[in-house]
Design a protein around this motif. Structure first.
Motif, short mmCIF file in Angstrom:
data_model
loop_
_atom_site.label_atom_id
_atom_site.label_comp_id
_atom_site.label_asym_id
_atom_site.label_seq_id
_atom_site.Cartn_x
_atom_site.Cartn_y
_atom_site.Cartn_z
N MET A 1 8.44 -7.48 42.05
CA MET A 1 8.35 -8.38 43.19
C MET A 1 6.91 -8.45 43.66
N ILE A 2 6.42 -9.63 43.93
CA ILE A 2 5.08 -9.81 44.43
C ILE A 2 4.99 -9.33 45.87
N ALA A 3 3.78 -9.21 46.38
CA ALA A 3 3.61 -8.68 47.74
C ALA A 3 4.26 -9.57 48.79
N ALA A 4 4.25 -10.88 48.58
CA ALA A 4 4.83 -11.79 49.57
C ALA A 4 6.35 -11.65 49.65
N ALA A 5 6.99 -11.17 48.56
CA ALA A 5 8.44 -11.03 48.55
C ALA A 5 8.90 -9.65 48.97
N GLN A 6 7.97 -8.78 49.40
CA GLN A 6 8.32 -7.42 49.79
C GLN A 6 8.58 -7.32 51.28
N TRP A 7 9.13 -8.38 51.86
CA TRP A 7 9.50 -8.41 53.27
C TRP A 7 10.99 -8.76 53.38
N HIS A 9 12.60 -10.89 55.23
CA HIS A 9 12.94 -12.31 55.31
C HIS A 9 12.71 -13.04 53.99
N ALA A 10 11.98 -12.40 53.03
CA ALA A 10 11.66 -13.08 51.78
C ALA A 10 12.32 -12.45 50.57
N THR A 11 13.05 -11.35 50.72
CA THR A 11 13.62 -10.66 49.57
C THR A 11 14.84 -11.40 49.03
N THR A 12 15.09 -11.25 47.74
CA THR A 12 16.28 -11.81 47.09
C THR A 12 17.40 -10.79 46.97
N GLY A 13 17.10 -9.53 47.33
CA GLY A 13 18.12 -8.49 47.26
C GLY A 13 18.97 -8.46 48.52
N ARG A 14 19.82 -7.44 48.57
CA ARG A 14 20.70 -7.27 49.75
C ARG A 14 20.50 -5.87 50.33
N ILE A 15 20.75 -5.74 51.62
CA ILE A 15 20.59 -4.45 52.29
C ILE A 15 21.69 -3.52 51.82
N ALA A 16 21.33 -2.27 51.45
CA ALA A 16 22.31 -1.29 50.98
C ALA A 16 23.24 -0.90 52.11
N ARG A 89 8.70 -0.59 46.27
CA ARG A 89 8.64 -1.93 46.83
C ARG A 89 8.57 -2.98 45.72
N GLU A 90 7.76 -2.72 44.69
CA GLU A 90 7.65 -3.69 43.60
C GLU A 90 8.96 -3.84 42.83
N ALA A 91 9.75 -2.77 42.77
CA ALA A 91 11.04 -2.84 42.08
C ALA A 91 12.13 -3.51 42.91
N GLY A 92 11.83 -3.85 44.17
CA GLY A 92 12.82 -4.50 45.02
C GLY A 92 13.76 -3.55 45.69
N LEU A 93 13.44 -2.24 45.71
CA LEU A 93 14.31 -1.23 46.32
C LEU A 93 13.94 -0.96 47.78
N LEU A 94 12.76 -1.34 48.19
CA LEU A 94 12.32 -1.20 49.57
C LEU A 94 11.63 -2.50 50.00
N VAL A 112 8.27 0.46 58.96
CA VAL A 112 9.74 0.50 59.01
C VAL A 112 10.25 -0.29 57.81
N PHE A 113 11.07 0.36 56.95
CA PHE A 113 11.58 -0.26 55.74
C PHE A 113 13.07 -0.52 55.85
N GLU A 114 13.56 -1.30 54.93
CA GLU A 114 15.00 -1.48 54.70
C GLU A 114 15.28 -1.13 53.24
N ARG A 115 16.31 -0.32 53.04
CA ARG A 115 16.73 0.02 51.68
C ARG A 115 17.53 -1.16 51.11
N THR A 116 17.03 -1.76 50.05
CA THR A 116 17.67 -2.95 49.48
C THR A 116 18.08 -2.69 48.03
N ILE A 117 19.06 -3.45 47.59
CA ILE A 117 19.55 -3.38 46.21
C ILE A 117 19.16 -4.68 45.53
N PRO A 118 18.44 -4.65 44.40
CA PRO A 118 17.99 -5.89 43.75
C PRO A 118 19.17 -6.72 43.26
N ALA A 119 18.95 -8.03 43.19
CA ALA A 119 19.98 -8.93 42.67
C ALA A 119 20.26 -8.67 41.19
#
Length: 427
Positions: A1-7, A9-16, A89-94, A112-119
């Motif tokens: 994931m690029i730096a702009a998608a590591q937020w 509001h911009a992630t494609t994953g879901r919150i764990a 973060r690059e793997a889409g897990l944070l 402050v992070f959110e634990r996310t699960i990649p699509a």
């Protein structure tokens, strides 16, 4: 994931939904080999340290891990923790919920992070979700993904320990109970003793000393400033109380222009140093050197400056005897009266020369060489004589008497003083 998608509001994953399910996704990314770090430095792939960092993050009720806290818990450096947080973060897990910053008077604030699960995890295991965006929730899983999710659940339940790194000396040594040392090879097989003939005769040659390939160090711009400042402090008596860093800052312009110590001293002592002026040595030096690097911008001009300074009787007297009075207060009244009397004699000698225009040339030509030399020497000591002569005799006759060089130097100093009077000094 690029730096702009590591937020968030911009992630494609879901919150764990829970830390356990998030660790399942971490182990899946770690074992799948699909992720490759995009950084030019740091680890080339995820390792056990990445899993240990993820376990510490999963144990937090609020996903707000401090780099110092993780480094202290895992006994790793802060740079190592930053590397592995970046990989998560690059793997889409944070993803960032809010990024940390430093606030003046309060200190650093952790991100402050959110634990996310990649699509990609949901797609690979056939997990069905409901909802939209990062708030999607799992509602089922395909039959072919249940075996893999069970294996990931067992891995997520185990505690991953970070393997301590070993030094190169520890890797090649092993301690065994049969030997007193730490080597697995007998020391007698590797020992080589020189012959007794060489020991008796002393022919054995010792290993030659390695010569350093490093040449002589060259000074950069800052080093040259400090070198010039130390030379001035050691040579010029009225600067012995000034600090070297302060002097280095004052002489920065002349040092960069290639001035020598004698050239700086000549510019600073072009006028005699009075006892009142020497109470602030660095301030006096800054005052005397102002714009000198622009006025004497060639080596030839600086050479003439040094010659005038060395030939000046007043400067020579100050160099040999005048420094004894530095810091002791103003000159004695007798010395001041002597200066006033000498100035009155010069004015009396110059007064008849302006009586009529027809007598100008005659009055100057009547002066002997010794008198002209004495008057020029007095003008070098006191430039005010040249200014008075300009008012009484005019510029043409003043230049005939005192030479173009003395007149130009006096006018240049007068212009510098006039400009300095309009501005407050920086020191």
């Amino acid at each position: 994931m690029i730096a702009a998608a590591q937020w968030l509001h911009a992630t494609t994953g879901r919150i764990a939904t829970c830390p356990h399910s998030w660790m399942q996704a971490v182990h899946w990314v770690y074992g799948s080999g699909l992720y490759t770090p995009q950084r030019a430095t740091g680890p080339r792939a995820m390792n056990t340290t990445t899993l240990a960092v993820a376990q510490e993050i999963a144990a937090l009720s609020e996903c707000r891990p401090s780099v110092d806290y993780l480094a202290r818990k895992l006994k790793a450096s802060a740079r190592t923790i930053k590397y592995h947080l970046g990989m998560l973060r690059e793997a889409g897990l944070l993803v960032y919920r809010s990024k940390g910053t430093r606030i003046s008077g309060i200190g650093g604030r952790a991100s402050v992070f959110e634990r996310t699960i990649p699509a990609a995890f949901d797609t690979a295991l056939g997990i069905r979700t409901t909802g939209e965006g990062a708030t999607r929730r799992p509602v089922g899983i395909a039959e072919q993904g249940r075996t893999l999710i069970g294996k990931l659940a067992k891995k997520a339940a185990r505690k991953t320990r970070r393997r301590p790194s070993r030094t190169r000396s520890q890797r090649n040594k092993r301690c065994t109970p049969m030997q007193g040392g730490t080597s697995t090879v007998s020391s007698t097989a590797l020992t080589h003793l020189p012959s007794e003939a060489k020991l008796a005769s002393g022919n054995g040659e010792s290993q030659p000393k390695k010569e350093s390939k490093r040449g002589q160090r060259t000074l950069n711009k800052v080093g040259r400033r400090y070198q010039l400042a130390r030379e001035l402090k050691q040579t010029v008596p009225w600067l012995n109380r000034a600090s070297v860093p302060r002097l280095a800052w004052i002489v920065r312009h002349v040092a960069d222009a290639g001035w020598t110590m004698f050239e700086v001293q000549a510019a600073a002592e072009l006028l005699p140093v009075a006892a009142d002026d020497a109470r602030r040595p660095s301030g006096l030096l800054a005052y005397r050197l102002a714009s000198c690097h622009l006025l004497y911008n060639t080596p030839a001009k600086r050479q003439i400056l040094v010659e005038d300074w060395r030939e000046s009787r007043s400067a020579e007297e100050a160099r040999h005897t005048g420094y004894d009075d530095l810091g002791t207060g103003p000159r004695s009244p007798a010395a001041r009266r002597a200066m006033d009397e000498a100035f009155a004699v010069i004015q009396a000698r110059l007064a008849p020369t302006v009586a009529t225009d027809d007598q100008d040339d005659l009055a100057l030509e009547d002066l002997s060489k010794a008198e002209v030399a004495a008057m020029r020497d007095e003008a070098r000591r006191d430039p005010g004589l040249i200014l008075s002569a300009l008012e009484l005799m005019g510029e043409r006759e003043t230049r005939r008497l005192y030479t173009h060089r003395l007149v130009d130097q006096t006018l240049a100093l007068e212009a510098i003083n006039a400009r300095r009077d309009t501005l407050a000094p920086a020191f």
